[in-house]
Scaffold this motif. Sequence first.
Motif, PDB file in Angstrom:
ATOM      1  N   LEU A  66     -64.597  34.304  13.184  1.00 55.21           N
ATOM      2  CA  LEU A  66     -63.890  35.440  12.577  1.00 55.21           C
ATOM      3  C   LEU A  66     -64.738  36.713  12.637  1.00 55.21           C
ATOM      4  CD1 LEU A  66     -62.271  33.803   9.416  1.00 55.21           C
ATOM      5  CD2 LEU A  66     -61.109  34.549  11.489  1.00 55.21           C
ATOM      6  N   ASN A  86     -62.944  30.750  22.084  1.00 53.85           N
ATOM      7  CA  ASN A  86     -61.692  29.975  22.060  1.00 53.85           C
ATOM      8  C   ASN A  86     -61.952  28.475  22.061  1.00 53.85           C
ATOM      9  OD1 ASN A  86     -59.474  31.461  21.630  1.00 53.85           O
ATOM     10  ND2 ASN A  86     -58.670  31.341  23.712  1.00 53.85           N
ATOM     11  N   ARG A  89     -62.804  27.584  18.568  1.00 52.95           N
ATOM     12  CA  ARG A  89     -61.595  27.525  17.729  1.00 52.95           C
ATOM     13  C   ARG A  89     -60.817  26.234  17.966  1.00 52.95           C
ATOM     14  NH1 ARG A  89     -60.665  33.205  19.766  1.00 52.95           N
ATOM     15  NH2 ARG A  89     -61.810  34.483  18.293  1.00 52.95           N
ATOM     16  N   ALA A  90     -60.780  25.814  19.228  1.00 59.85           N
ATOM     17  CA  ALA A  90     -59.994  24.625  19.559  1.00 59.85           C
ATOM     18  C   ALA A  90     -60.648  23.340  19.063  1.00 59.85           C
ATOM     19  CB  ALA A  90     -59.787  24.553  21.071  1.00 59.85           C
ATOM     20  N   ARG A 100     -54.779  30.512   0.469  1.00 62.19           N
ATOM     21  CA  ARG A 100     -54.352  31.825   0.970  1.00 62.19           C
ATOM     22  C   ARG A 100     -53.972  31.796   2.450  1.00 62.19           C
ATOM     23  NH1 ARG A 100     -57.471  35.889   1.353  1.00 62.19           N
ATOM     24  NH2 ARG A 100     -55.836  37.434   1.183  1.00 62.19           N
ATOM     25  N   LEU A 118     -49.861  26.810  17.503  1.00 65.81           N
ATOM     26  CA  LEU A 118     -50.968  27.724  17.805  1.00 65.81           C
ATOM     27  C   LEU A 118     -52.207  26.967  18.306  1.00 65.81           C
ATOM     28  CD1 LEU A 118     -50.712  30.358  14.909  1.00 65.81           C
ATOM     29  CD2 LEU A 118     -49.597  30.355  17.135  1.00 65.81           C
ATOM     30  N   TYR A 119     -52.235  25.650  18.050  1.00 62.91           N
ATOM     31  CA  TYR A 119     -53.308  24.815  18.613  1.00 62.91           C
ATOM     32  C   TYR A 119     -52.866  24.171  19.932  1.00 62.91           C
ATOM     33  CZ  TYR A 119     -56.566  25.238  14.739  1.00 62.91           C
ATOM     34  OH  TYR A 119     -57.464  25.730  13.830  1.00 62.91           O
ATOM     35  N   HIS A 120     -51.759  24.678  20.488  1.00 62.87           N
ATOM     36  CA  HIS A 120     -51.301  24.305  21.831  1.00 62.87           C
ATOM     37  C   HIS A 120     -50.738  22.892  21.947  1.00 62.87           C
ATOM     38  CE1 HIS A 120     -54.433  27.485  23.316  1.00 62.87           C
ATOM     39  NE2 HIS A 120     -53.382  28.031  22.726  1.00 62.87           N
TER      40      HIS A 120
ATOM     41  N   GLY B  12     -59.328  25.270  24.280  1.00 61.71           N
ATOM     42  CA  GLY B  12     -58.982  26.662  24.034  1.00 61.71           C
ATOM     43  C   GLY B  12     -58.283  27.329  25.199  1.00 61.71           C
ATOM     44  N   GLY B 112     -53.815  36.297   3.688  1.00 60.09           N
ATOM     45  CA  GLY B 112     -54.867  35.438   4.251  1.00 60.09           C
ATOM     46  C   GLY B 112     -54.421  34.693   5.495  1.00 60.09           C
ATOM     47  N   THR B 113     -53.142  34.800   5.855  1.00 60.27           N
ATOM     48  CA  THR B 113     -52.660  34.045   7.013  1.00 60.27           C
ATOM     49  C   THR B 113     -53.137  34.659   8.340  1.00 60.27           C
ATOM     50  OG1 THR B 113     -50.581  35.202   6.629  1.00 60.27           O
ATOM     51  CG2 THR B 113     -50.658  32.891   6.018  1.00 60.27           C
ATOM     52  N   GLU B 115     -56.196  35.532   8.997  1.00 57.62           N
ATOM     53  CA  GLU B 115     -57.423  34.798   9.330  1.00 57.62           C
ATOM     54  C   GLU B 115     -57.073  33.399   9.850  1.00 57.62           C
ATOM     55  OE1 GLU B 115     -61.103  36.729   6.877  1.00 57.62           O
ATOM     56  OE2 GLU B 115     -60.325  34.828   6.175  1.00 57.62           O
ATOM     57  N   SER B 116     -56.031  32.796   9.266  1.00 61.83           N
ATOM     58  CA  SER B 116     -55.613  31.467   9.742  1.00 61.83           C
ATOM     59  C   SER B 116     -55.201  31.531  11.205  1.00 61.83           C
ATOM     60  CB  SER B 116     -54.417  30.954   8.927  1.00 61.83           C
ATOM     61  OG  SER B 116     -54.831  30.544   7.665  1.00 61.83           O
ATOM     62  N   ILE B 117     -54.512  32.597  11.589  1.00 63.37           N
ATOM     63  CA  ILE B 117     -54.097  32.765  12.990  1.00 63.37           C
ATOM     64  C   ILE B 117     -55.327  32.956  13.874  1.00 63.37           C
ATOM     65  CG2 ILE B 117     -52.906  34.341  14.576  1.00 63.37           C
ATOM     66  CD1 ILE B 117     -50.824  34.745  12.325  1.00 63.37           C
ATOM     67  N   TYR B 118     -56.284  33.754  13.384  1.00 63.06           N
ATOM     68  CA  TYR B 118     -57.505  34.009  14.159  1.00 63.06           C
ATOM     69  C   TYR B 118     -58.377  32.764  14.319  1.00 63.06           C
ATOM     70  CZ  TYR B 118     -57.234  39.009  14.989  1.00 63.06           C
ATOM     71  OH  TYR B 118     -56.875  40.235  15.475  1.00 63.06           O
ATOM     72  N   LEU B 119     -58.136  31.753  13.498  1.00 60.52           N
ATOM     73  CA  LEU B 119     -58.920  30.516  13.615  1.00 60.52           C
ATOM     74  C   LEU B 119     -58.389  29.596  14.703  1.00 60.52           C
ATOM     75  CD1 LEU B 119     -59.374  29.666   9.809  1.00 60.52           C
ATOM     76  CD2 LEU B 119     -61.140  30.460  11.393  1.00 60.52           C
ATOM     77  N   THR B 120     -57.220  29.925  15.248  1.00 53.15           N
ATOM     78  CA  THR B 120     -56.612  29.065  16.270  1.00 53.15           C
ATOM     79  C   THR B 120     -56.918  29.625  17.668  1.00 53.15           C
ATOM     80  OG1 THR B 120     -54.514  30.250  16.473  1.00 53.15           O
ATOM     81  CG2 THR B 120     -54.689  28.661  14.664  1.00 53.15           C
ATOM     82  N   PRO B 121     -56.795  28.775  18.692  1.00 53.69           N
ATOM     83  CA  PRO B 121     -57.138  29.268  20.041  1.00 53.69           C
ATOM     84  C   PRO B 121     -56.049  30.105  20.718  1.00 53.69           C
ATOM     85  CG  PRO B 121     -56.659  26.915  20.094  1.00 53.69           C
ATOM     86  CD  PRO B 121     -56.582  27.320  18.669  1.00 53.69           C
ATOM     87  N   THR B 122     -54.926  30.329  20.063  1.00 49.97           N
ATOM     88  CA  THR B 122     -53.893  31.186  20.662  1.00 49.97           C
ATOM     89  C   THR B 122     -54.258  32.644  20.432  1.00 49.97           C
ATOM     90  OG1 THR B 122     -52.167  29.548  20.302  1.00 49.97           O
ATOM     91  CG2 THR B 122     -51.445  31.819  20.572  1.00 49.97           C
ATOM     92  N   ARG B 124     -54.077  36.464  19.662  1.00 55.43           N
ATOM     93  CA  ARG B 124     -53.198  37.182  18.733  1.00 55.43           C
ATOM     94  C   ARG B 124     -52.133  38.000  19.448  1.00 55.43           C
ATOM     95  NH1 ARG B 124     -57.658  35.068  18.751  1.00 55.43           N
ATOM     96  NH2 ARG B 124     -58.590  37.015  19.455  1.00 55.43           N
ATOM     97  N   VAL B 287     -61.297  40.623  10.116  1.00 49.55           N
ATOM     98  CA  VAL B 287     -59.868  40.925  10.044  1.00 49.55           C
ATOM     99  C   VAL B 287     -59.269  40.617   8.684  1.00 49.55           C
ATOM    100  CG1 VAL B 287     -59.405  40.622  12.503  1.00 49.55           C
ATOM    101  CG2 VAL B 287     -59.295  38.646  10.983  1.00 49.55           C
TER     102      VAL B 287
END
Lengths: 340, 290
Positions: A66, A86, A89-90, A100, A118-120, B12, B112-113, B115-122, B124, B287
């Motif tokens: 992050l 990436n 993250r994966a 939250r 989102l994790y494919h 990823g 807070g979602t 950051e949750s999106i940023y934690l995934t390999p897709t 933004r 973010v």
Amino acid sequence: MLGTVVIENLSKTYHTKQRKGLFKSIPRDVESLKGISLEVEEGEIFGLLGPNGAGKTTMIKILSTLLLPSSGSARLNGYDVVADDNAVRATVGCMLMGDRGLYWKLTGRENLIYFGALYHYSPADRKRRAQEIIDMLELGDLADRSVETYSSGQKMKLAFGKSLINDAPLLILDEPTNTLDVPSASELRAIVRQKNQQEGKTIIYTTHIMAEAETLCDRVAIIDYGQLLAIGRVPELKASLGREHITRIAGVIPSKAVEAVKALPAVSQATLGSVDGVAELTVMSHNGADTLARLIEVLGQIGATIQKITPQDVTLEDVFIAKTGRTLAENTAVETGAKK
Amino acid sequence: MTAISLPARKPGKASPATLVSATFATVRARLLIVSRYKGQLFNEILTPIVLAAMPILLGRATAGDRAAEVFLANTGTANYVGFMLIGSATFVIVSNAFWHIANWLRWEMETGTLESIYLTPTHRVFVAAGTGIYSTSRSTVGAFVAYLIGSAIMGINPFQGDLLIAFLFILCGLIPLFGMTLFYGALVLKLKEANAMLNLMQWVVNFLMGVFFPITVMPAAAQLVAKLFPPTWMTNGVRSAMLGVGYFFGEWYLDLAVLWFFMLAAPMLGIWAFKKIENSVRRNEGVGQF
């Protein structure tokens, strides 16, 4: 390589502004991490301890990609957090902001399915994975209700479930029991332990609850003011204070007691806290029995009223006090900012 | 437990099909969320009708029976009701696209979602694309229904002129719009603010698009600025196809070619700006801070 973390000389400086009224501001750098190096081994539960503002959230945010570090490097599962973000993250599961990180208008199942995408995962696999997590965490009764109707404990459990979606070999859990009541926290800890013991997952676990770290973690690192103060197995850290005697004194104790007691030659550390509204003075000394009489005398001289004296075994909290000179309850955020 | 395997490529790295799937999962999630706020669709349909009604009634009040005649002399069409309805319907699509991307980022920062999106390999950008597709589908359906209802209330034929070409202009206008909203989203990411910027943007967009007037009545310099704004070409294209107000370059395919250029340039600029600002944010506060 999988399930390992290698951190080398990791630093992070935030560039902020100190506000002076309506229009004026002074640029200010805040060093949140100062060259931390450590390694986490495959299959261990590694506790990251420190009070609020110590730098542990910054470190976790860098490890989870992050934030970008100012200098130094970190490799998770063999992947660099900057160059291979990436891949990190994966292969890492994260629970960073408790409940939250969930969509409250979606149901628990819809949340898991969406993050699966989102994790494919393919549409069929993401549904199957969501069902597995629902079964694993016994969320069946809640799965098709919108998250906004969940209790705090149920939301935290679902957030933990979200961190399991990619079935990663490494989990980062940032204060996962925060806001939970005692039974819910205990249940979540049991699940964490199960994931570690049965599936061999490596877990980085941050907390400011020392008792939690003591019961759960194989090794811990204590950080404060952005620096690594101690690292090791819990018994080893406790043994490092082997010749120290811990005495807790409860009662009506004025704040000047800390300085007065520290002035005694055998006393190495003293902190004043509060337990259930009663002041509690924790004193570390080299020869507990001999010092006790002097302690009582000094406290009497400064007008303290002693209600209870308890000699105790060394705890992780004592290790923290010995390393930092403060209790975990004390916030370091402001002080970190001031130390430029 | 059923074994599920992740794709056999570097973790990823996703295939284009997987990224499209993640994009449409975002569209689905957005639709599910909005479906739980009753009354949104009603609001969506009502807005363009009310927006168009005001200048129509003002025109009738000031020009009386000669309203159509005066309007024809200045714009090339006597159908001022259709002109306003098309203007307000396309404005709602454009305005909503900005609102939805800004609110998406801002709301997710606060909950807070993000950051949750940023934690995934897709990446933004694909999640933003999903939000953009959701926004434009929702707004286009709403605007179309509003156009039909508005036409019925004001007593005009909604289906006139070349509808296929009008549809082409809308379709080609939506892609540069996505690029512009991404650029705008990057600003929200940096400034951590959406409302004041949205309020200002509403008026600028309204003016540049010529929602209630043809941009030919604007000063020459303002016309030039307006023509740098892709939705201006979209609105004028739809009006020209349906009402015959006249294409900027005389022919529909020449105006459409300009939109094609914007279709390539605007998303590229938007994605570049978004990635650039995203990295700058990750280098400092992150973010999740708002």
